[in-house]
Design a protein around this motif. Structure first.
Motif, PDB file in Angstrom:
ATOM      1  N   LEU A  15      -4.302  83.553 -35.867  1.00 53.44           N
ATOM      2  CA  LEU A  15      -5.442  82.998 -36.336  1.00 53.44           C
ATOM      3  C   LEU A  15      -5.544  81.278 -36.689  1.00 53.44           C
ATOM      4  O   LEU A  15      -6.283  80.774 -36.506  1.00 53.44           O
ATOM      5  N   LEU A  16      -4.063  81.107 -37.058  1.00 54.91           N
ATOM      6  CA  LEU A  16      -3.865  79.520 -37.449  1.00 54.91           C
ATOM      7  C   LEU A  16      -4.116  78.897 -35.985  1.00 54.91           C
ATOM      8  O   LEU A  16      -4.600  77.699 -35.845  1.00 54.91           O
ATOM      9  N   ASP A  17      -3.521  79.630 -35.182  1.00 50.51           N
ATOM     10  CA  ASP A  17      -3.436  79.054 -33.511  1.00 50.51           C
ATOM     11  C   ASP A  17      -5.154  78.658 -32.994  1.00 50.51           C
ATOM     12  O   ASP A  17      -5.585  77.681 -32.719  1.00 50.51           O
ATOM     13  N   LEU A  18      -5.862  79.671 -33.657  1.00 54.95           N
ATOM     14  CA  LEU A  18      -7.333  79.703 -33.172  1.00 54.95           C
ATOM     15  C   LEU A  18      -8.226  78.516 -34.041  1.00 54.95           C
ATOM     16  O   LEU A  18      -8.772  77.719 -33.541  1.00 54.95           O
ATOM     17  N   ALA A  19      -7.638  78.640 -35.437  1.00 56.76           N
ATOM     18  CA  ALA A  19      -8.216  77.376 -36.158  1.00 56.76           C
ATOM     19  C   ALA A  19      -8.022  76.076 -35.964  1.00 56.76           C
ATOM     20  O   ALA A  19      -8.828  75.290 -35.822  1.00 56.76           O
TER      21      ALA A  19
END
Ligand SMILES: [Zn+2]
Length: 308
Positions: free
Chosen positions: A213-217
């Protein structure tokens, strides 16, 4: 050298006997890091200016806190008795988080050995938080050249409710809170991105949910700076937190955040956030890991920052 921001006043304000706030952890962490002779440089902050606080909080609330005239019911919600030294400590720690931003913009990464007052709202404080240093530091960062978007990545076990509410009218501040769904506060205003996790979540489930999710954000919002709250109250033995991360799991989380930001060349201003254990012998090594993860997983890219 990794800048570490610290002031002795962090562990120096009066609390009643038996108060659960781990007042001495800041001093003990500083002394531990000093003894390790790591490639770090300690920087001492000064108190924050009134204008920068008034830009985030209700000036009437700020005045009441500074003068000691905040109603008792509101002081009780904060959880500390009012004192001159509490106020001086709070203003110094605000100055500390903005200094951490300045140092991070210079070197790529800096760490504040306190901070993470994410329960402070516009006109009230709660949960040991008087003023929201994360929000004040984000607003400060946005005044610096080349900084158009700041992402606050809040991994403390408690939801970043004050930050979420304060940032809701600021599209240039992206808030991302990863927390236990059953921990304080009961009312959790929406962050830009929330990842509520069930009681007892362990390392693999936490890291498998959070890091992608951090990668996506990071890909979606492309922040020019990250402010990272590395609270260790996600630990399985924490006195307040309901998650079940191991010591190694917390290291993997910190390394995951820092290595991703380094790969994208995003400067990081980190704060140590919450952590509550009965003994400091358990707690200090957990916070120390953030500095170890930084030294291991965040290569010095000050040369490339200066070149860009
Ligand atoms: Zn917390």
């Amino acid at each position: 050298m990794l800048p570490l921001i610290y002031h002795p006043i962090y562990s120096d304000f009066p609390l009643p006997e038996g108060h659960r706030y781990p007042l001495q952890k800041y001093r003990l962490l500083f002394e531990r890091l000093q003894a390790l002779a790591l490639p770090v440089a300690f920087c001492q902050p000064t108190t924050a200016q009134r204008e920068i606080i008034d830009a985030v909080h209700d000036p009437a609330y700020v005045s009441q806190l500074l003068e000691g005239s905040l109603p008792l019911v509101k002081m009780r919600r904060i959880g500390f008795p009012w004192s001159e030294s509490l106020i001086k400590r709070s203003l110094t720690s605000l100055g500390g988080t903005t200094l951490t931003v300045d140092q991070a913009l210079r070197t790529g990464l800096a760490i504040h050995l306190t901070g993470g007052y994410h329960h402070a709202h516009y006109d009230f404080g709660s949960g040991f938080c008087l003023f929201n240093d994360l929000m004040i530091a984000a607003r400060h960062a946005l005044t610096q050249p080349g900084i158009e978007t700041v992402m606050i990545v809040d991994c403390d076990v408690h939801h970043g409710d004050g930050t979420a509410a304060l940032a809701s009218s600021h599209p240039d501040i992206v808030t991302f809170s990863v927390h236990c769904e059953k921990n304080f506060p009961s009312r959790k205003p929406a962050s830009t991105l929330d990842l509520p996790l069930p009681i007892g979540t362990q390392d693999s489930d936490y890291l498998d949910a959070f890091l992608p999710l951090l990668d996506l954000a990071l890909a979606q919002h492309r922040p020019d700076m990250v402010i990272y709250d590395a609270g260790v109250d996600v630990h399985t033995d924490d006195a307040l937190g309901y998650l079940s991360l191991t010591t190694e799991g917390i290291f993997q989380r910190d390394a995951g955040v820092l290595s991703r930001c380094a790969a994208h060349q995003i400067p990081v201003a980190a704060v140590i956030g919450g952590g509550y254990h009965d003994t400091h012998e358990q707690l200090i090594p957990l916070h120390e890991q953030l500095i170890q993860a930084a030294i291991t997983h965040f290569p010095d890219f000050s040369a490339s920052l200066e070149a860009s």
